[in-house]
Design a protein around this motif. Structure first.
Motif, PDB file in Angstrom:
ATOM      1  N   UNK A   1      18.947  -3.482  -0.470  1.00 50.80           N
ATOM      2  CA  UNK A   1      19.289  -4.730   0.225  1.00 50.80           C
ATOM      3  C   UNK A   1      19.996  -5.685  -0.729  1.00 50.80           C
ATOM      4  N   UNK A   2      21.044  -6.363  -0.248  1.00 51.00           N
ATOM      5  CA  UNK A   2      21.749  -7.343  -1.064  1.00 51.00           C
ATOM      6  C   UNK A   2      20.898  -8.597  -1.239  1.00 51.00           C
ATOM      7  N   UNK A   3      21.037  -9.247  -2.395  1.00 55.78           N
ATOM      8  CA  UNK A   3      20.348 -10.513  -2.595  1.00 55.78           C
ATOM      9  C   UNK A   3      21.031 -11.625  -1.818  1.00 55.78           C
ATOM     10  N   UNK A   4      22.370 -11.628  -1.831  1.00 60.89           N
ATOM     11  CA  UNK A   4      23.138 -12.646  -1.122  1.00 60.89           C
ATOM     12  C   UNK A   4      24.317 -11.960  -0.442  1.00 60.89           C
ATOM     13  N   UNK A   5      24.486 -12.225   0.855  1.00 61.23           N
ATOM     14  CA  UNK A   5      25.534 -11.520   1.598  1.00 61.23           C
ATOM     15  C   UNK A   5      26.263 -12.464   2.553  1.00 61.23           C
ATOM     16  N   UNK A   6      27.589 -12.441   2.455  1.00 64.89           N
ATOM     17  CA  UNK A   6      28.457 -13.145   3.394  1.00 64.89           C
ATOM     18  C   UNK A   6      29.013 -12.110   4.371  1.00 64.89           C
ATOM     19  N   UNK A   7      28.930 -12.402   5.663  1.00 63.45           N
ATOM     20  CA  UNK A   7      29.446 -11.466   6.668  1.00 63.45           C
ATOM     21  C   UNK A   7      30.414 -12.179   7.591  1.00 63.45           C
ATOM     22  N   UNK A   8      31.691 -11.832   7.465  1.00 61.36           N
ATOM     23  CA  UNK A   8      32.775 -12.328   8.318  1.00 61.36           C
ATOM     24  C   UNK A   8      32.734 -13.850   8.445  1.00 61.36           C
ATOM     25  N   UNK A   9      32.623 -14.510   7.308  1.00 56.65           N
ATOM     26  CA  UNK A   9      32.516 -15.968   7.287  1.00 56.65           C
ATOM     27  C   UNK A   9      33.910 -16.591   7.423  1.00 56.65           C
ATOM     28  N   UNK A  10      34.000 -17.558   8.312  1.00 55.95           N
ATOM     29  CA  UNK A  10      35.239 -18.296   8.531  1.00 55.95           C
ATOM     30  C   UNK A  10      34.921 -19.786   8.473  1.00 55.95           C
ATOM     31  N   UNK A  11      35.803 -20.526   7.775  1.00 61.85           N
ATOM     32  CA  UNK A  11      35.610 -21.974   7.657  1.00 61.85           C
ATOM     33  C   UNK A  11      36.952 -22.683   7.728  1.00 61.85           C
ATOM     34  N   UNK A  12      37.025 -23.685   8.604  1.00 61.29           N
ATOM     35  CA  UNK A  12      38.221 -24.493   8.742  1.00 61.29           C
ATOM     36  C   UNK A  12      37.904 -25.943   8.406  1.00 61.29           C
ATOM     37  N   UNK A  13      38.861 -26.614   7.767  1.00 59.25           N
ATOM     38  CA  UNK A  13      38.817 -28.055   7.575  1.00 59.25           C
ATOM     39  C   UNK A  13      40.020 -28.623   8.322  1.00 59.25           C
ATOM     40  N   UNK A  14      39.787 -29.055   9.558  1.00 60.62           N
ATOM     41  CA  UNK A  14      40.903 -29.457  10.407  1.00 60.62           C
ATOM     42  C   UNK A  14      41.757 -28.244  10.721  1.00 60.62           C
ATOM     43  N   UNK A  61      23.338 -14.422   4.374  1.00 60.30           N
ATOM     44  CA  UNK A  61      21.945 -13.993   4.316  1.00 60.30           C
ATOM     45  C   UNK A  61      21.463 -13.989   2.876  1.00 60.30           C
ATOM     46  N   UNK A  62      20.226 -14.398   2.692  1.00 68.13           N
ATOM     47  CA  UNK A  62      19.534 -14.324   1.413  1.00 68.13           C
ATOM     48  C   UNK A  62      18.407 -13.326   1.589  1.00 68.13           C
ATOM     49  N   UNK A  63      18.595 -12.124   1.059  1.00 71.97           N
ATOM     50  CA  UNK A  63      17.662 -11.054   1.358  1.00 71.97           C
ATOM     51  C   UNK A  63      17.740 -10.721   2.836  1.00 71.97           C
ATOM     52  N   UNK A  64      16.613 -10.795   3.543  1.00 71.49           N
ATOM     53  CA  UNK A  64      16.609 -10.496   4.980  1.00 71.49           C
ATOM     54  C   UNK A  64      16.629 -11.761   5.838  1.00 71.49           C
ATOM     55  N   UNK A  65      16.910 -12.924   5.223  1.00 68.50           N
ATOM     56  CA  UNK A  65      16.882 -14.195   5.954  1.00 68.50           C
ATOM     57  C   UNK A  65      18.286 -14.704   6.238  1.00 68.50           C
ATOM     58  N   UNK A  66      18.514 -15.116   7.461  1.00 70.35           N
ATOM     59  CA  UNK A  66      19.741 -15.806   7.829  1.00 70.35           C
ATOM     60  C   UNK A  66      19.608 -17.250   7.352  1.00 70.35           C
ATOM     61  N   UNK A  67      20.565 -17.690   6.531  1.00 75.84           N
ATOM     62  CA  UNK A  67      20.472 -19.027   5.952  1.00 75.84           C
ATOM     63  C   UNK A  67      20.961 -20.127   6.883  1.00 75.84           C
ATOM     64  N   UNK A  68      21.572 -19.773   7.990  1.00 71.56           N
ATOM     65  CA  UNK A  68      22.205 -20.778   8.856  1.00 71.56           C
ATOM     66  C   UNK A  68      21.279 -21.936   9.220  1.00 71.56           C
ATOM     67  N   UNK A  69      20.026 -21.689   9.637  1.00 74.63           N
ATOM     68  CA  UNK A  69      19.179 -22.820  10.034  1.00 74.63           C
ATOM     69  C   UNK A  69      18.422 -23.472   8.872  1.00 74.63           C
TER      70      UNK A  69
END
Length: 321
Positions: A1-14, A61-69
């Motif tokens: 398991x990855x310690x830290x994982x980004x999956x298809x992350x998209x970010x816009x500023x305006x 995700x941090x381990x098996x946790x979704x960090x979003x909330x």
């Protein structure tokens, strides 16, 4: 398991796309650097991991946790900034202890942990000093000790060396890597300095326009760049026009000869720069009218400005753009 994982992350500023379909998985205890020019999205990725920004699309995700909330202060991550961000009204010990006190750790444990951290960053005996009494390198060591004191699952480093002079930067670069190895903390490091990224990292991710162009071991990124952008951004590169396109080749992959008969290119020596164990020669090629640089071991070649020389490649070119 990855310690830290980004999956298809998209970010816009305006209307500006900072990240698009960003994918990265960092293993436990791994040191990964994000390298790229200003505005490429590397700091945005770090801030999303820390919880200072929210992804528009995708998950972290941090381990098996979704960090979003999970808010930033509950993500159990240590953060070191470029500007140190120490509390000027607190001495070194209280700066290092700040996060532990916020977590309501008992006083005995805090005192022990602060001592351990000051020893780790080689600041034992300076606990009673205030930030203004420290050098820039010492202040950044305090910031690192503070980030590690709470034993974070991930250490986030946002260009922590860029405000330091060259000698201090080099020394602290080595110290950060030593401390990371000793503690085993998973680390994400953001920098625009390729020397830092190549020297410190288990893997390097090269970014451009919000995308991860390549991720791999430092030698892989340097020797086998996945795109012309990576070839040009990481390390020195020669660009030699040819019928097939522009040949991209490292200076150390070229070789100088006195024999003009079987040359790949011929040209005139323009300059040489002595650098101790190596020498850099600059040669103006004849047919394509390109200025190329060749790195050789000092003493291996003795041409002087104005001499006619020939050049060949030791192996194959890196890329044709």
């Amino acid at each position: 398991m990855s310690a830290l994982e980004f999956h298809r992350v998209r970010k816009l500023f305006g209307a500006t796309v900072a990240l698009t379909d960003f994918e990265l998985a960092i293993g436990p205890g791994e040191f990964v650097s994000l390298l790229g020019p200003s505005g490429c999205g590397k700091t945005t990725a770090l801030r999303i991991a820390a919880g200072f920004e929210r992804a528009d699309i995708g998950t972290v995700r941090l381990g098996d946790r979704d960090l979003s909330p999970i808010p930033a202060h509950k993500r159990n991550m240590g953060m070191v900034f470029q500007s140190y961000s120490l509390f000027p009204n607190l001495d070194v010990r209280r700066n290092v202890a700040f996060g532990l006190k916020a977590r309501r750790v008992d006083a005995v444990t805090i005192a022990r942990r602060v001592d351990e951290m000051l020893e780790t960053v080689q600041l034992t005996g300076l606990g009673d000093r205030y930030p203004h009494q420290l050098s820039g390198g010492q202040q950044q060591r305090v910031a690192l000790a503070r980030a590690l004191a709470s034993q974070p699952e991930v250490l986030l480093l946002d260009e922590p060396l860029s405000a330091l002079d060259a000698r201090v930067r080099s020394d602290l670069r080595d110290e950060i890597k030593r401390i990371q190895r000793e503690t085993g903390v998973t680390t994400l490091f953001v920098t625009h300095d390729q020397d830092e990224a190549l020297a410190m990292s288990d893997r390097v991710g090269v970014m451009s326009n919000g995308c991860l162009e390549q991720i791999g071991a430092p030698h892989e990124v340097y020797q086998s760049p996945a795109s012309p952008f990576v070839a040009r951004f990481v390390g020195s590169i020669n660009e030699i026009p040819s019928a097939a396109g522009t040949i991209l080749v490292r200076p150390e992959a070229l070789e100088i000869h006195d024999d003009m008969a079987n040359a790949t290119w011929t040209g005139t020596m323009v300059a040489s720069t002595f650098q101790g164990p190596s020498t850099i020669f600059e040669i103006r090629l004849d047919v394509v009218d390109a200025l190329v640089r060749v790195h050789t071991a000092t003493g291996r070649h003795h041409s002087s400005p104005g001499d006619r020389v020939s050049i060949s490649m030791k192996g194959t070119h890196i890329l044709i753009d």
